[in-house]
Scaffold this motif. Structure first.
Motif, short mmCIF file in Angstrom:
data_model
loop_
_atom_site.label_atom_id
_atom_site.label_comp_id
_atom_site.label_asym_id
_atom_site.label_seq_id
_atom_site.Cartn_x
_atom_site.Cartn_y
_atom_site.Cartn_z
N THR A 329 -8.01 -21.07 -6.03
CA THR A 329 -9.25 -20.53 -6.60
C THR A 329 -9.83 -21.43 -7.68
O THR A 329 -10.80 -21.06 -8.32
CB THR A 329 -8.99 -19.14 -7.20
N THR A 331 -12.12 -23.80 -9.40
CA THR A 331 -13.52 -24.10 -9.09
C THR A 331 -13.72 -25.55 -8.71
O THR A 331 -14.40 -25.87 -7.75
CB THR A 331 -14.41 -23.75 -10.30
N SER A 437 -11.84 -17.53 -11.61
CA SER A 437 -10.50 -17.71 -11.07
C SER A 437 -10.05 -16.55 -10.20
O SER A 437 -8.97 -16.58 -9.64
CB SER A 437 -9.50 -17.88 -12.22
N TYR A 438 -10.89 -15.52 -10.11
CA TYR A 438 -10.50 -14.35 -9.35
C TYR A 438 -11.46 -14.08 -8.21
O TYR A 438 -11.66 -12.95 -7.81
CB TYR A 438 -10.45 -13.13 -10.29
N ASP A 441 -10.94 -14.04 -1.56
CA ASP A 441 -10.76 -15.05 -0.53
C ASP A 441 -11.86 -15.01 0.51
O ASP A 441 -12.14 -16.00 1.17
CB ASP A 441 -9.41 -14.84 0.16
N CYS A 444 -14.38 -17.67 -0.01
CA CYS A 444 -13.95 -19.00 0.38
C CYS A 444 -14.02 -19.18 1.89
O CYS A 444 -14.41 -20.22 2.39
CB CYS A 444 -12.53 -19.26 -0.10
N THR A 506 -4.86 -14.66 -5.17
CA THR A 506 -4.32 -15.19 -3.93
C THR A 506 -2.88 -15.65 -4.11
O THR A 506 -2.55 -16.30 -5.10
CB THR A 506 -5.18 -16.39 -3.46
N ASP A 520 -0.78 -21.86 -4.13
CA ASP A 520 -0.70 -20.54 -4.76
C ASP A 520 0.68 -19.93 -4.55
O ASP A 520 0.82 -18.71 -4.45
CB ASP A 520 -1.77 -19.61 -4.17
#
Length: 1162
Positions: A329, A331, A437-438, A441, A444, A506, A520
């Protein structure tokens, strides 16, 4: 709104400043600012009507005091609730504003400044989505606006916000569509430092007078927080001082102002303060400010002698960063630390929050502990929820960081001083809590790159989702012993996955994330009240309990083939799940991905798969990949994709009633002839679609009969001959004869001379192709020279239409044939262009001037215009310098420059129209008639303003009237002449049935009112006749139709009051003017012509209920104005069959062209 740059006041004219005391009163010497202010109330109404994730608070239902997770948990919001009366029917809405500018280009000062607002009461995950953004204003600037101009831009916004602070009634979907009384307040502005200084009307922070939040006194060390009250106090002191002493210096005034340059317009709002309402942009202030300042002190050469310098370790630090693995996650992963000064704010953020322990072995302990103060405090600021104790901890850490900075580094920078106010910023709830950061998914996986990455890495896209979790990538990586142990412990109601998302965080297994930059799999967890570090080996979903078990993987490094059985079988929810992620399955997926993304989309040669470097690269991505040959890839993957595309085209065209073809011939580098056919149609969503039907070899003779038979064979293969409405080609005689009598009649053979000329032109085109570097402008157009004067006759009953863009270029060539003065200037331009491509000295000089000279090419559209414009843009002085380097001594006189300028003014509309009519994703048939009308008016108007090019304009006018005589006959309501070019009625009908045009283009004809009415009635009759041909309705006489867009027609049953809802395309409505309750062509056409909705073609007709008209629309707008689609096919073909690939097999070449053009169907 127009704002003069000279006097910085609002002007009433776009041509000159309306203020008589301004230097630009007669004419703008500097372009003014153009500003558009939007209706905020209307945008709020739209958002409330459709958004259901809005939560409004009252004094009785205010947020919790224990912790803070969003803006409404802060003190500012709470104080607003206490002061403004709220209840179950009366709410408050708060806004956060952002003001920012973006440069339009790299080498210009022009920029676009946008003012937007976000509603704090919307759920955070939806708050910043584009459809929930409020656009307050947009300003087009020719340079960065000054502070006084920014206050002018904010004034109309503030006026709207002051009105919204009073009660307004809104319908809210979030409250069961009930009506609520809403007061709207702007409580904060979040900008970067440059924009903040403009909005706040303060200097950019340089340390002398403090920052956005605090002010520093010059005389003492006293620090005050900025506020509206402080500004008013300082303004009074300054006024008194100026009254006592009339001769204060600028420095004295600045010292008295303390950073307050004037009034901030936003402070006129009820709950907006000049201090705490301006938010701290932590991304730039902390990460791109304080931390970047630290890196400069560590790495810059001028500090190499200082005790804090670690410049000598930069290579080692770079190596450590390269070995670091980041959460997926993240950036943005940081680039090389060797160019630390170019790092973006997000990259600095990643280094400070994640990789800061790397600096422990390079920095001295006291400096590393100082870095930890900043990093630890910002970890608190990045929390999703912050309680008061955490705020106190953060405040202590930052105050100590700022205090010790001075002693450690011998100076205090403004960026570090600003960091100690971060706790206060969060406490006042005027800093949006970071949540990047949260990100879930699902955001993405929506990326277009996700399929390629998944296929290359061999992951199977299988997921399971619930309210609390989401799992992906069912795996078979498990040994038999582990399998038996899990079955004994949990039973057979389980599944094992490689990826899991819980509450937005994740987690992946080590197998899934091994050898990637982002991982992760590392977790910190508690075991018997002790913190332990582990790597996730397996993620187990227990079906009955719907819970997770993660098995710790203590061994970081494992063998490559450990626990990799060929296949596995697991059960879940009483259904067997067969895992397909076997080695063979992964091999096939990777091979298909290579063919799809690299061979087809990136146009790389098939022989690449036999290159050792490429094979090693794929082995790095997937160790189990087996090497393949180019022959295997061609026979398996390319052939499979070709079959799939042909099948997809066949299935899609089965549902289409009407379509149009574009056809043309082309020769490759080996002089093999090919015939390309593209198909165009309007789909069920009224969106223009296109595809390449076939790209076939056309063997000699290249006659109209041969072209005709080849076309019919292709159409028979797709079973679509009866669906063809029109065929668009260029004006080559073979194309005219091929489709002269439709699709079922032969024609006489073209003579051999024309055929030879066609081949010669194709060969010339390829020579030009080899010499050109810029492949984006390739056009392979075969125009026999003896066809230049051929006037194509478009009989209304003919199926064939001429290429509009090609005919327009022939008009330009007609105009440039021996007009007065022009040939000499054009010859000079051609000579200069030819010499510039051979002289390295001129090339170096052009590069220094950042200019280029286009080449003139008869096979390239608009080449004359581009050549003239490129030379004129150089300027007279620089052009003299260039021509002085030539041997023949070409010189451009003042008259030559006047001629060049006149040529550009005359030909620019031709260039713009030819570009528009080549568009591939929009309808173009409706452009023909408005373009001809516009060009006629343009030439008529500009003729009075030229000195040297009057004959050129006359020849252009004559050529346009001759080559488009069919259109002029219809516009003049004259008799239709047989075989008159462009006499097909579809051009007029398409112009009227495009919502962007309707009858607006008729104004350029400057007709009398009776003549204009007759022309409109004539076009309407054409449309109704076509609609009657498509329906079973009895044809009736045409009644007069009212053309007003504001008054209701006698045939329209829609009440006038309903016109307000025309922009609402809800299919459940039954009384809109965009509906038809009767199958009557007159009623539908009347409803359309009087509909005030102005939207894009596809949006309008997709939501329209005018069914008979839509059927006609689908047929008419399948027609392309030009043959540009088939020319783009030839551009792709030329790139595929490059000079290094001329031995490519014919069938492979045809397949690659088909797949490349139709890559959206793969």
């Amino acid at each position: 709104m127009v704002i003069c740059q000279c006097c910085e006041r609002v002007s009433l004219s776009k041509a000159h400043c309306s203020h008589t005391d301004c230097d630009n009163h007669k004419k703008y010497q500097i372009n003014p600012y153009s500003y558009i202010c939007f209706d905020i109330h209307h945008q709020l109404q739209q958002i409330f009507y459709r958004e259901d994730n809005i939560k409004c608070f009252t004094l009785q239902s205010q947020p919790s005091n224990n912790s803070m997770s969003d803006v409404y948990d802060g003190e500012v919001y709470r104080s607003l609730l206490r002061e403004v009366e709220t209840n179950e029917v009366s709410f408050i809405i708060t806004l956060i504003m952002n003001v920012d500018g973006i440069a339009i280009g790299n080498n210009t000062e022009e920029s676009l400044w946008i003012m937007t607002c976000a509603i704090n009461e919307i759920k955070r995950q939806d708050r910043f989505k584009i459809h929930n953004a409020i656009i307050c204003g947009i300003c087009s600037c020719f340079k960065k606006p000054s502070r006084s101009i920014m206050q002018i831009l904010l004034k109309p916004i503030v006026e709207q916000l002051l009105l919204l602070e009073k009660h307004h009634l809104f319908q809210m979907k979030a409250y069961s569509n009930d009506y609520k009384l809403i007061r709207t307040y702007l409580i904060g502005v979040c900008n970067d430092k440059p924009a903040n200084s403009l909005v706040q009307n303060a200097p950019e922070p340089i340390g002398k007078y403090g920052c956005t939040r605090c002010e520093l006194s010059v005389d003492d060390d006293q620090i005050y927080l900025r506020s509206t009250a402080r500004y008013e106090l300082i303004a009074k002191k300054l006024a008194k001082s100026q009254h006592r002493n009339q001769h204060l210096s600028k420095e004295d005034v600045s010292n008295l102002q303390l950073g307050y340059l004037g009034k901030c317009t936003l402070t006129n709002l009820s709950y907006f303060d000049r201090g705490y309402s301006f938010l701290m942009d932590t991304l730039h202030t902390i990460y791109h400010g304080a931390f970047k300042r630290l890196m400069k002190l560590w790495f810059h050469s001028k500090y190499r002698a200082q005790q804090w310098s670690i410049r000598q370790y930069m290579q080692d630090i770079e190596g450590d960063l390269q070995r670091f693995h980041y959460p997926s996650t993240t950036t943005r992963a940081p680039r090389t630390i060797m160019k630390y000064y170019r790092l973006k704010a997000n990259e600095s953020r990643t280094i400070l929050l994640i990789t800061y322990p790397i600096f422990k072995k390079y920095l001295k302990p006291i400096y590393y502990k100082h870095l930890q103060l900043l990093s630890f405090s910002l970890h608190i600021g990045e929390l999703r929820e912050i309680n008061p104790l955490k705020l106190i901890e953060m405040k202590i850490l930052l105050e100590k960081f700022v205090y010790t900075f001075h002693f450690l580094y011998s100076r205090l920078a403004s960026s570090t001083n600003g960091s100690k106010h971060l706790p206060r910023e969060i406490e006042n709830n005027l800093e949006l809590i970071k949540n990047s950061s949260y990100l879930a998914d699902t955001y993405c996986t929506s990326s277009s790159l996700y399929p390629l990455i998944s296929e290359l890495q061999g992951y199977k896209r299988k997921s399971e989702t619930s309210d609390n979790y989401q799992v992906h990538k069912l795996t078979s990586i498990i040994s038999e012993n582990d399998k038996r142990e899990l079955f004994l412990k949990f039973g057979k109601e389980l599944s094992i996955y490689n990826k899991c998302i819980i509450k937005g965080v994740t987690f992946t297994t080590l197998h899934c994330s091994k050898s990637k930059q982002f991982q992760d799999c590392a977790v910190l967890y508690k075991r018997e009240n002790e913190f332990c570090f582990g790597l996730i080996n397996k993620i187990i979903l227990i079906k009955k309990k719907k819970s997770f078990a993660a098995i710790e993987y203590k061994q970081v490094f494992i063998e490559e083939d450990e626990g990799l059985p060929e296949e596995g079988m697991f059960e879940g929810d009483d259904q067997p799940i067969t895992e397909l992620s076997t080695n063979k399955f992964k091999q096939n997926r990777i091979n298909k991905a290579i063919a799809k993304y690299l061979i087809i989309k990136c146009n790389l040669p098939l022989s690449m798969v036999e290159n050792n470097a490429f094979r090693e690269f794929i082995k790095e991505c997937n160790i189990k990949w087996n090497q393949i040959s180019a022959k295997t890839l061609k026979q398996n993957s390319i052939a499979a994709f070709t079959e799939k595309v042909n099948k997809t085209i066949y299935e899609e065209l089965k549902a289409v009633d009407h379509l149009t073809l574009t056809v043309d011939g082309w020769c490759d580098r080996r002089c093999r002839s090919f015939l390309g056919i593209t198909c165009h149609y309007i789909d069920s969503k009224m969106v223009p679609q296109s595809c390449l039907l076939d790209f076939v070899r056309l063997k000699s003779p290249h006659t109209g009969e041969n072209i005709h038979e080849t076309t019919e064979r292709i159409l028979d293969r797709f079973n679509m001959k009866e669906k063809v409405y029109k065929i668009v080609t260029d004006n080559a005689s073979s194309m005219i004869k091929a489709y002269k009598f439709g699709l079922s009649v032969d024609d006489e053979i073209i003579d051999d001379d024309n055929e030879a000329q066609l081949m010669a032109n194709a060969h010339t085109t390829f020579n030009a192709f080899d010499q050109e570097v810029d492949t984006s402008s390739f056009h392979f157009i075969n125009i026999p020279q003896d066809d230049g004067d051929l006037i194509d006759g478009d009989n209304p009953s003919n199926i064939r239409l001429s290429c509009f863009a090609h005919t327009l270029q022939l008009c330009i060539r007609d105009g440039l044939k021996n007009p007065s003065y022009v040939p000499k200037v054009l010859a000079k331009c051609q000579a200069l262009a030819k010499f510039s491509n051979k002289s390295s000295r001129i090339a170096d000089l052009l590069e220094q001037l950042n200019k280029n000279i286009n080449k003139m090419n008869l096979t390239r559209w608009n080449s004359e215009y581009m050549l003239i414009k490129s030379i004129y843009s150089i300027g007279k002085n620089d052009l003299e310098l260039i021509t002085s380097l030539m041997d023949n001594g070409i010189k451009f006189s003042n008259n030559d420059f006047i001629i060049l300028e006149e040529l550009i003014d005359i030909l620019e509309p031709f260039y713009e129209i030819s570009i528009k009519c080549q568009a591939g994703t929009t309808v173009t048939a409706s452009l023909v008639v408005p373009s001809i009308v516009y060009l006629t008016a343009h030439l008529r108007d500009i003729k009075q303003n030229v000195s040297f090019c009057a004959k050129l304009i006359q020849q252009l006018q004559e050529s346009i009237k001759t080559r488009f005589s069919g259109i002029f006959n219809r516009l003049n309501l004259g008799e239709l002449i047989d075989n008159a070019p462009y006499a097909d009625s579809l051009y007029l009908m398409a112009a009227v049935l495009d919502p962007s045009f309707k009858f607006y283009w008729i104004r350029d004809l400057q007709l009398s009112v009776p003549m204009e009415t007759r022309l409109k009635q004539s076009i309407i009759q054409l449309i109704i006749d076509e609609m009657n041909n498509d329906s079973t309705t009895t044809t009736t006489e045409l009644h007069e139709i009212n053309f007003s867009s504001t008054t209701s027609s006698s045939f329209t049953t829609t009440p006038k009051a309903k016109r307000r809802k025309l922009f609402n395309y809800d299919d459940s409505r039954t009384n809109g003017s965009n509906e038809s309750t009767k199958l009557d062509p007159r009623v539908e056409l009347d409803a359309y012509l009087n509909d005030p909705v102005h939207t894009k073609f596809s949006d309008y007709w997709f939501h329209s209920q005018l069914k008979m008209l839509k059927k006609l629309i689908a047929r008419l707008f399948s027609v392309q104005a030009s043959s540009a689609p088939i020319e783009r096919v030839f551009s792709h073909a030329g790139l595929i069959l490059s000079s290094r690939r001329t031995n490519m097999n014919e069938q492979l070449f045809r397949d690659l062209v088909l797949l490349r053009v139709n890559q959206n169907l793969l």
